[in-house]
Design an enzyme around this catalytic site. Structure first.
Site, PDB file in Angstrom:
ATOM      1  N   ILE A 104      -0.964 -14.021   1.764  1.00  0.00           N
ATOM      2  CA  ILE A 104       0.603 -14.443   1.018  1.00  0.00           C
ATOM      3  C   ILE A 104       0.544 -14.179  -0.471  1.00  0.00           C
ATOM      4  O   ILE A 104       1.839 -14.002  -0.850  1.00  0.00           O
ATOM      5  CB  ILE A 104       0.553 -15.957   1.373  1.00  0.00           C
ATOM      6  CG1 ILE A 104       2.076 -16.269   1.174  1.00  0.00           C
ATOM      7  CG2 ILE A 104      -0.431 -16.931   0.494  1.00  0.00           C
ATOM      8  CD1 ILE A 104       2.368 -17.926   1.771  1.00  0.00           C
ATOM      9  N   ASP A 108       3.663  -8.069   0.542  1.00  0.00           N
ATOM     10  CA  ASP A 108       4.411  -8.341   1.716  1.00  0.00           C
ATOM     11  C   ASP A 108       4.335  -9.707   2.093  1.00  0.00           C
ATOM     12  O   ASP A 108       5.278 -10.453   2.529  1.00  0.00           O
ATOM     13  CB  ASP A 108       3.651  -7.630   2.864  1.00  0.00           C
ATOM     14  CG  ASP A 108       3.782  -6.323   3.133  1.00  0.00           C
ATOM     15  OD1 ASP A 108       4.244  -5.497   1.960  1.00  0.00           O
ATOM     16  OD2 ASP A 108       3.418  -5.317   4.020  1.00  0.00           O
ATOM     17  N   LEU A 156     -11.419 -14.208   4.299  1.00  0.00           N
ATOM     18  CA  LEU A 156     -11.468 -13.564   5.690  1.00  0.00           C
ATOM     19  C   LEU A 156     -12.858 -13.346   5.918  1.00  0.00           C
ATOM     20  O   LEU A 156     -13.204 -12.924   7.101  1.00  0.00           O
ATOM     21  CB  LEU A 156     -10.737 -12.116   5.468  1.00  0.00           C
ATOM     22  CG  LEU A 156      -9.288 -12.164   5.506  1.00  0.00           C
ATOM     23  CD1 LEU A 156      -8.788 -10.523   5.824  1.00  0.00           C
ATOM     24  CD2 LEU A 156      -8.884 -13.050   6.831  1.00  0.00           C
ATOM     25  N   LEU A 177      -2.146 -10.722   7.173  1.00  0.00           N
ATOM     26  CA  LEU A 177      -1.574  -9.554   6.378  1.00  0.00           C
ATOM     27  C   LEU A 177      -2.806  -9.413   5.451  1.00  0.00           C
ATOM     28  O   LEU A 177      -2.787  -8.356   4.787  1.00  0.00           O
ATOM     29  CB  LEU A 177      -0.247  -9.996   5.527  1.00  0.00           C
ATOM     30  CG  LEU A 177       0.864 -10.341   6.430  1.00  0.00           C
ATOM     31  CD1 LEU A 177       2.133 -10.590   5.206  1.00  0.00           C
ATOM     32  CD2 LEU A 177       1.336  -9.313   7.215  1.00  0.00           C
ATOM     33  N   ALA A 179      -5.914  -8.101   3.785  1.00  0.00           N
ATOM     34  CA  ALA A 179      -6.985  -7.005   4.084  1.00  0.00           C
ATOM     35  C   ALA A 179      -7.253  -6.543   2.866  1.00  0.00           C
ATOM     36  O   ALA A 179      -6.840  -6.530   1.775  1.00  0.00           O
ATOM     37  CB  ALA A 179      -6.176  -5.878   4.916  1.00  0.00           C
ATOM     38  N   SER A 181      -6.492  -3.369   1.163  1.00  0.00           N
ATOM     39  CA  SER A 181      -5.373  -2.649   1.690  1.00  0.00           C
ATOM     40  C   SER A 181      -5.326  -1.365   0.916  1.00  0.00           C
ATOM     41  O   SER A 181      -4.646  -0.381   1.126  1.00  0.00           O
ATOM     42  CB  SER A 181      -4.152  -3.483   1.494  1.00  0.00           C
ATOM     43  OG  SER A 181      -3.693  -3.509   0.028  1.00  0.00           O
ATOM     44  N   SER A 222      -1.189  -0.207  10.650  1.00  0.00           N
ATOM     45  CA  SER A 222      -0.708   0.918   9.733  1.00  0.00           C
ATOM     46  C   SER A 222      -0.501   2.430  10.127  1.00  0.00           C
ATOM     47  O   SER A 222      -1.378   2.718  10.976  1.00  0.00           O
ATOM     48  CB  SER A 222      -1.682   0.855   8.320  1.00  0.00           C
ATOM     49  OG  SER A 222      -1.796   2.069   7.821  1.00  0.00           O
ATOM     50  N   GLU A 224      -1.577   4.481   8.774  1.00  0.00           N
ATOM     51  CA  GLU A 224      -2.972   5.186   8.516  1.00  0.00           C
ATOM     52  C   GLU A 224      -3.834   5.625   9.749  1.00  0.00           C
ATOM     53  O   GLU A 224      -4.768   6.147   9.642  1.00  0.00           O
ATOM     54  CB  GLU A 224      -3.679   4.633   7.292  1.00  0.00           C
ATOM     55  CG  GLU A 224      -3.289   4.561   6.029  1.00  0.00           C
ATOM     56  CD  GLU A 224      -3.532   6.048   5.563  1.00  0.00           C
ATOM     57  OE1 GLU A 224      -4.752   6.605   5.435  1.00  0.00           O
ATOM     58  OE2 GLU A 224      -2.495   6.926   4.751  1.00  0.00           O
ATOM     59  N   TYR A 246     -10.497   2.699   5.735  1.00  0.00           N
ATOM     60  CA  TYR A 246      -9.202   1.791   5.825  1.00  0.00           C
ATOM     61  C   TYR A 246      -8.709   1.960   7.147  1.00  0.00           C
ATOM     62  O   TYR A 246      -8.337   1.160   7.917  1.00  0.00           O
ATOM     63  CB  TYR A 246      -8.403   1.910   4.786  1.00  0.00           C
ATOM     64  CG  TYR A 246      -7.077   1.072   4.943  1.00  0.00           C
ATOM     65  CD1 TYR A 246      -7.070  -0.042   4.712  1.00  0.00           C
ATOM     66  CD2 TYR A 246      -6.060   1.897   5.399  1.00  0.00           C
ATOM     67  CE1 TYR A 246      -5.864  -0.986   4.827  1.00  0.00           C
ATOM     68  CE2 TYR A 246      -4.884   1.158   5.726  1.00  0.00           C
ATOM     69  CZ  TYR A 246      -4.723  -0.173   5.446  1.00  0.00           C
ATOM     70  OH  TYR A 246      -3.466  -0.688   5.665  1.00  0.00           O
ATOM     71  N   HIS A 276       5.426   0.835   2.488  1.00  0.00           N
ATOM     72  CA  HIS A 276       6.496   0.015   2.217  1.00  0.00           C
ATOM     73  C   HIS A 276       6.013  -0.257   0.622  1.00  0.00           C
ATOM     74  O   HIS A 276       4.863  -0.869   0.441  1.00  0.00           O
ATOM     75  CB  HIS A 276       6.763  -0.719   2.929  1.00  0.00           C
ATOM     76  CG  HIS A 276       5.949  -1.588   3.646  1.00  0.00           C
ATOM     77  ND1 HIS A 276       5.032  -1.287   4.674  1.00  0.00           N
ATOM     78  CD2 HIS A 276       5.630  -2.833   3.392  1.00  0.00           C
ATOM     79  CE1 HIS A 276       4.528  -2.237   4.921  1.00  0.00           C
ATOM     80  NE2 HIS A 276       4.289  -3.088   4.056  1.00  0.00           N
ATOM     81  N   ARG A 281       4.750  -4.156  -5.715  1.00  0.00           N
ATOM     82  CA  ARG A 281       3.650  -3.505  -5.086  1.00  0.00           C
ATOM     83  C   ARG A 281       2.341  -3.371  -6.279  1.00  0.00           C
ATOM     84  O   ARG A 281       2.466  -3.511  -7.607  1.00  0.00           O
ATOM     85  CB  ARG A 281       4.173  -1.702  -5.172  1.00  0.00           C
ATOM     86  CG  ARG A 281       3.168  -0.959  -4.547  1.00  0.00           C
ATOM     87  CD  ARG A 281       2.715  -1.224  -3.009  1.00  0.00           C
ATOM     88  NE  ARG A 281       2.808  -0.109  -2.216  1.00  0.00           N
ATOM     89  CZ  ARG A 281       1.777  -0.224  -1.205  1.00  0.00           C
ATOM     90  NH1 ARG A 281       0.991  -1.423  -0.844  1.00  0.00           N
ATOM     91  NH2 ARG A 281       1.710   0.643  -0.333  1.00  0.00           N
TER      92      ARG A 281
END
Ligand code: NDP
Ligand code: GDR
Length: 432
Positions: A104, A108, A156, A177, A179, A181, A222, A224, A246, A276, A281
């Site tokens: 969170i 995103d 996690l 969400l 990760a 990333s 993703s 990816e 990843y 995105h 970002r």
């Protein structure tokens, strides 16, 4: 019965706010919202499909009424039939949905939290303990909505911490969400990327299966995963060929999610999202690295921007648009996987060119190629076809590439002008 009546012609955000407000007043057991909406059925339909507050909802359109039970739109009919059965759409039989978001504090996660709050959800988030200790820095993306969130400490890497959070609250929806990333980092430390992204996803699924198998689950897959692409554009059935630890970790997460859906009949979906971005970002990603450098160049604090592969092509959309698709995926009757993309592709070079032209500069005077930013194996061309998401979810991107670049550049100039440069540098420190 209590009834909130909101009249007038509404645009989508106002309509959402009206529903959000209604949902927040849920304490009243019997409650209905009467909203005068424009005749545009697609708008009405989209907002209704997303409304977490489902029971006793009545709408009218003006002119040309769309009333409960009298709707001529086929796609609205199932919704109304649920109403007449008194099913409020939550797994617990309550009126307000509860959502859990991992990640969170990320880009995103912050946009999604905002969106769910605007829809009247009770939003919970799992954050690392260190974030709670350094809220100014680590919770900055959600600071403006923090009072409306319920944050729980967890990682996690720790199954017990995840189990603990999920055992204490009943959730209708879980958006996973969190990760590691950053693709470049996954080459530097593939082991921790695999551990967080694969085991972390498995822990989430296992804990939900054990404690709340009815909770709907979204996995952040993703583009990816497509890696060395086998076809262009990429769709849901395009074979995977990941090119980084990843990418491999996301393929594993994708199949774990699919397996829980098939083996245990859980409502688990994979979003296959293409890049995105937005003003929130992380600074290490190329778009923000460029726009934050443009702000510094514009303000005379820097003159050179060192980048890797300028010819890499990406399908770049806006995070605020993409989180809407995540939510819509969990509102469907059956779980499925969806590509979310704009269908347009641009090079890193074009991004630089446009970003620097926003401040009337020529990228050729400022951008230098530095081999240290090349990756051991690159994904050269990603472009997605989101036809299925458009058709089934009614989703489509709202912002253009040009708007995205402009918004990011202006936001960085604005932040740097109001923040002292040392603080901005500290935030930029993660740039590789
Ligand atoms: P960010 O990097 O901005 O956010 C990642 C989030 O994960 C942060 O909140 C971070 O917390 C959290 N996190 C990382 N490690 C752990 C951990 N061990 N325990 C708990 N939380 C952890 O990513 P985005 O918001 O951009 O992306 C969200 C998801 O979507 C990711 O899974 C990403 O891989 C995926 N994705 C993103 C795309 C994009 O273009 N943005 C495209 C396709 C998929 P903290 O703040 O503490 O570091
Ligand atoms: P990506 O995003 O790897 O696509 O992953 P990133 O912005 O890091 O790279 C995009 C492309 O730009 C090239 N590039 C550079 N990248 C960075 N970071 N820094 C540079 O200096 C630089 N120069 C050129 C890269 O080589 C690459 O081709 C993002 C993440 O959000 C993932 O989590 C997500 O899954 C995918 O998008 C879809």
């Amino acid at each position: 019965m209590r009834c909130t009546e909101v009249e007038g012609l509404f645009d989508e955000p106002s309509l959402r706010r009206a529903y959000g407000q209604a949902a927040r007043e849920r304490a009243q057991k019997e409650f209905s919202v009467k909203v005068m909406v424009p005749r545009t059925l697609s708008l009405c339909q989209r907002v209704m499909a997303q409304a977490p507050y489902r029971p006793l909802l009545s709408t009218e359109s003006s002119p040309g009424a769309v009333r409960a039970g009298h709707c001529h739109c086929k796609q609205l009919s199932p919704f109304y039939s649920r109403l007449s059965q008194g099913n409020c759409g939550t797994s617990r039989g309550h009126c307000m949905k509860k959502a859990l978001i991992t990640g969170i504090t990320g880009q995103d996660g912050s946009y999604l939290a905002e969106h769910l709050i605007s829809l009247g959800y009770e939003v919970h988030g799992i954050v690392r303990r260190v974030a709670l200790e350094q809220p100014e820095r680590r919770l900055s993306r959600i600071a403006h909505v923090q009072n409306e969130l319920k944050l729980h400490s967890g990682s996690l890497e720790s199954y017990p911490s995840i189990f603990h959070v999920i055992s204490r609250h009943e959730f209708d929806e879980c958006y996973h969400l969190a990760a590691q990333s950053f693709v470049a980092e996954s080459f530097a430390d593939g082991f921790s990327t695999m551990s967080v992204n694969v085991d972390g996803t498995h822990y989430m699924l296992a804990a939900l299966r054990e404690l709340q198998p009815k909770c709907r689950f979204y996995f952040a897959g993703s583009s990816e995963m497509f890696g060395r692409v086998r076809e262009r554009p990429q769709i849901e059935t395009t074979p995977f060929h990941p090119r980084s630890p990843y990418g491999i970790s996301k393929v594993a997460g994708f199949y774990l999610t699919m397996n829980y859906r098939e083996a245990y009949d859980m409502f688990c979906v994979n979003g296959i999202l293409f890049n995105h971005e937005g003003p929130r970002r992380g600074f290490e990603f190329v778009t923000r690295k460029i726009t934050s450098a443009v702000a510094r160049i514009k303000l005379g604090l820097q003159s050179e921007l060192r980048l890797g592969n300028l010819d890499a092509r990406r399908d770049w959309g806006h995070s605020a648009d993409y989180v809407l698709a995540m939510h819509l995926m969990l509102q469907q009757d059956t779980p499925d996987d969806y590509v979310v993309a704009t269908g347009e592709t641009h090079t890193v070079r074009e991004f630089c060119e446009l970003a620097l032209s926003e401040v009337d500069l020529d990228y050729r005077d400022h951008v230098t190629v530095d081999p240290q930013f090349y990756r051991p194996s690159e994904v050269d061309l990603l472009v997605g076809d989101a036809t299925k998401a458009r058709r089934v979810l009614g989703w489509e991107p709202q912002r253009t590439f040009r708007q995205l670049v402009r918004e990011m550049v202006l936001s960085d100039i604005e932040s740097l002008s109001h923040m002292n440069a040392v603080h901005f540098d500290m935030m930029q420190a993660s740039v590789r």
